[in-house]
Scaffold this motif. Structure first.
Motif, PDB file in Angstrom:
ATOM      1  N   SER A  70      -7.266   7.050  -5.997  1.00  0.00           N
ATOM      2  CA  SER A  70      -6.646   8.373  -5.911  1.00  0.00           C
ATOM      3  C   SER A  70      -5.348   8.470  -6.700  1.00  0.00           C
ATOM      4  O   SER A  70      -5.040   9.512  -7.281  1.00  0.00           O
ATOM      5  N   GLY A  71      -4.587   7.375  -6.753  1.00  0.00           N
ATOM      6  CA  GLY A  71      -3.282   7.452  -7.391  1.00  0.00           C
ATOM      7  C   GLY A  71      -3.249   7.033  -8.839  1.00  0.00           C
ATOM      8  O   GLY A  71      -2.333   7.423  -9.579  1.00  0.00           O
ATOM      9  N   GLY A  93       2.006   6.549  -6.910  1.00  0.00           N
ATOM     10  CA  GLY A  93       0.963   7.460  -7.355  1.00  0.00           C
ATOM     11  C   GLY A  93       1.388   8.904  -7.275  1.00  0.00           C
ATOM     12  O   GLY A  93       1.095   9.708  -8.167  1.00  0.00           O
ATOM     13  N   GLU A  94       2.085   9.266  -6.203  1.00  0.00           N
ATOM     14  CA  GLU A  94       2.585  10.634  -6.064  1.00  0.00           C
ATOM     15  C   GLU A  94       3.604  10.956  -7.145  1.00  0.00           C
ATOM     16  O   GLU A  94       3.609  12.049  -7.706  1.00  0.00           O
ATOM     17  N   GLU A 114       0.840  -1.204   0.000  1.00  0.00           N
ATOM     18  CA  GLU A 114       0.000   0.000   0.000  1.00  0.00           C
ATOM     19  C   GLU A 114       0.875   1.253   0.000  1.00  0.00           C
ATOM     20  O   GLU A 114       0.632   2.193  -0.764  1.00  0.00           O
ATOM     21  N   SER A 115       1.896   1.258   0.825  1.00  0.00           N
ATOM     22  CA  SER A 115       2.807   2.407   0.885  1.00  0.00           C
ATOM     23  C   SER A 115       3.526   2.601  -0.444  1.00  0.00           C
ATOM     24  O   SER A 115       3.711   3.741  -0.908  1.00  0.00           O
ATOM     25  N   GLU A 120     -13.112   0.706  -3.927  1.00  0.00           N
ATOM     26  CA  GLU A 120     -11.969   1.311  -4.628  1.00  0.00           C
ATOM     27  C   GLU A 120     -12.045   1.042  -6.130  1.00  0.00           C
ATOM     28  O   GLU A 120     -11.575   1.846  -6.943  1.00  0.00           O
ATOM     29  N   ARG A 125      -6.162   0.926  -1.065  1.00  0.00           N
ATOM     30  CA  ARG A 125      -6.914   2.180  -1.028  1.00  0.00           C
ATOM     31  C   ARG A 125      -6.375   3.195  -2.020  1.00  0.00           C
ATOM     32  O   ARG A 125      -7.085   4.096  -2.454  1.00  0.00           O
ATOM     33  N   ALA A 126      -5.107   3.069  -2.384  1.00  0.00           N
ATOM     34  CA  ALA A 126      -4.475   4.066  -3.256  1.00  0.00           C
ATOM     35  C   ALA A 126      -4.900   3.925  -4.714  1.00  0.00           C
ATOM     36  O   ALA A 126      -4.523   4.767  -5.532  1.00  0.00           O
ATOM     37  N   ARG A 172       1.965  11.935 -10.564  1.00  0.00           N
ATOM     38  CA  ARG A 172       1.015  13.046 -10.667  1.00  0.00           C
ATOM     39  C   ARG A 172       1.450  14.059 -11.711  1.00  0.00           C
ATOM     40  O   ARG A 172       0.629  14.646 -12.400  1.00  0.00           O
ATOM     41  N   GLU A 214       1.127   4.181  -2.916  1.00  0.00           N
ATOM     42  CA  GLU A 214       0.925   5.600  -2.643  1.00  0.00           C
ATOM     43  C   GLU A 214       2.105   6.420  -3.143  1.00  0.00           C
ATOM     44  O   GLU A 214       1.926   7.493  -3.745  1.00  0.00           O
TER      45      GLU A 214
END
Length: 328
Positions: free
Chosen positions: A65-66, A36-37, A29-30, A86, A61-62, A40, A33
């Motif tokens: 959003s990612g 995903g960053e 998960e980390s 999700e 969960r990412a 962007r 994330e």
């Protein structure tokens, strides 16, 4: 991340491969994330995300959003019992591979799937090797679906509502191999755009089933049948509400020469029917009485009639044609 060497991706690539990392779901998960960053500000959106064989018990969960532009997501070979909300955030997803998980219980698919953008974007769905005992109703509303794979589950029957998929002119491949199917509903003949139908590994019957199981109808059903067949008029003021509801449940006998109806009591009969002139499929028919003959030939897409002699030994008839559909 210590296993970074197993990650195949660069900032400009359209695919991120995080398969077989042997890390905890929290670590994965980390990593997602962070990835995903990183993307962007990238010119090229990430289109394919591969997460098979990672001990996942839920979707990261990412995801939403990612990676909002994903077109392919592979979460095969994990321990997923549900595809969570999700998934609904992936508005442009075209291919979802979720085979060999533990999906199949209540809530295995996210609520609102049929009303989400996925019903217009998803083209390939692979749920093979899971624990589904019935076809999820929400799958029948995925309008863009081209390939649906449900092999290797525990399906015992295919619902008659499968004919709803005839609205999906794009549906070309339906895989139902290695389940527990002994017959197919007559409505599957309406899927005239199918090019591939895999049924191998099912306990499908190889002979005509002549035994007709029939319990005599109740006096209530006999009276209701008479009202329907003779078109006896009545108004909501003539009968109690429970009888009005019962009369509304009448099903027409599929034999066009019969004209009868049934309610709770019917005859179940399995017949082999030609499908698109290529295959012979065992289909379930529901008749109003033992005296009513099956309308197989009228439902068939072949001009070849089925005689009584044909039913003497189905195993010897058109074995090579049967092999095509049963072995996929």
């Amino acid at each position: 991340m210590e296993e970074a060497g197993a990650v195949v991706a660069t900032a400009g690539e359209a695919e991120l491969n995080l398969s077989r990392l042997s890390v905890s779901p929290e670590t994965l998960e980390s990593e997602l994330e962070a990835r995903g960053e990183e993307r962007r500000g990238a010119r090229e959106a990430l289109l394919r995300l591969l997460l098979p064989h990672n001990r996942l018990v839920s979707l990261p969960r990412a995801l939403g959003s990612g990676f909002p532009h994903l077109q392919l997501l592979d979460v095969s070979g994990n321990a997923l019992t549900a595809l969570g909300p999700e998934l609904l955030a992936l508005r442009g997803l075209r291919t979802l591979l979720a085979k060999n998980n533990r999906l199949g219980g209540p809530g295995a698919l996210p609520k609102g799937l049929a009303q989400s953008p996925l019903c217009r974007s998803l083209q390939v769905l692979n749920l093979s090797g899971n624990c589904f005992q019935e076809v999820p109703a929400s799958l029948l509303d995925l309008r863009a679906l081209q390939t649906l794979s449900l092999g290797g589950n525990q399906l015992q029957n295919i619902p008659a509502e499968i004919e709803n998929l005839r609205r999906l002119h794009s549906l070309r491949s339906l895989s139902l191999h290695n389940n527990l199917l002994t017959y197919l509903p007559r409505e599957i003949l309406n899927l005239i755009h199918l090019e591939e139908l895999s049924l191998r590994g099912n306990p499908l019957v190889v002979r005509f089933v002549r035994d007709l199981t029939y319990d005599p109808p109740t006096l209530l059903e006999l009276a209701a049948r008479t009202i329907k067949i003779r078109s006896i008029s009545y108004t909501p003021y003539d009968l109690p509400g429970n009888l009005l509801r019962y009369l509304s449940l009448a099903s027409n006998c599929p034999n066009p020469k019969c004209g009868g109806v049934y309610f709770d009591c019917c005859v179940r009969q399995i017949k082999f029917v030609d499908f698109c002139g290529k295959y012979r499929l065992p289909l379930m028919h529901y008749l109003c009485s033992p005296e009513c003959s099956s309308p197989c030939s009228s439902a068939s897409h072949s001009s070849t009639s089925q005689s009584e002699s044909d039913s003497e030994d189905e195993a010897s008839v058109a074995a090579h044609r049967m092999q095509k559909v049963l072995l996929g």
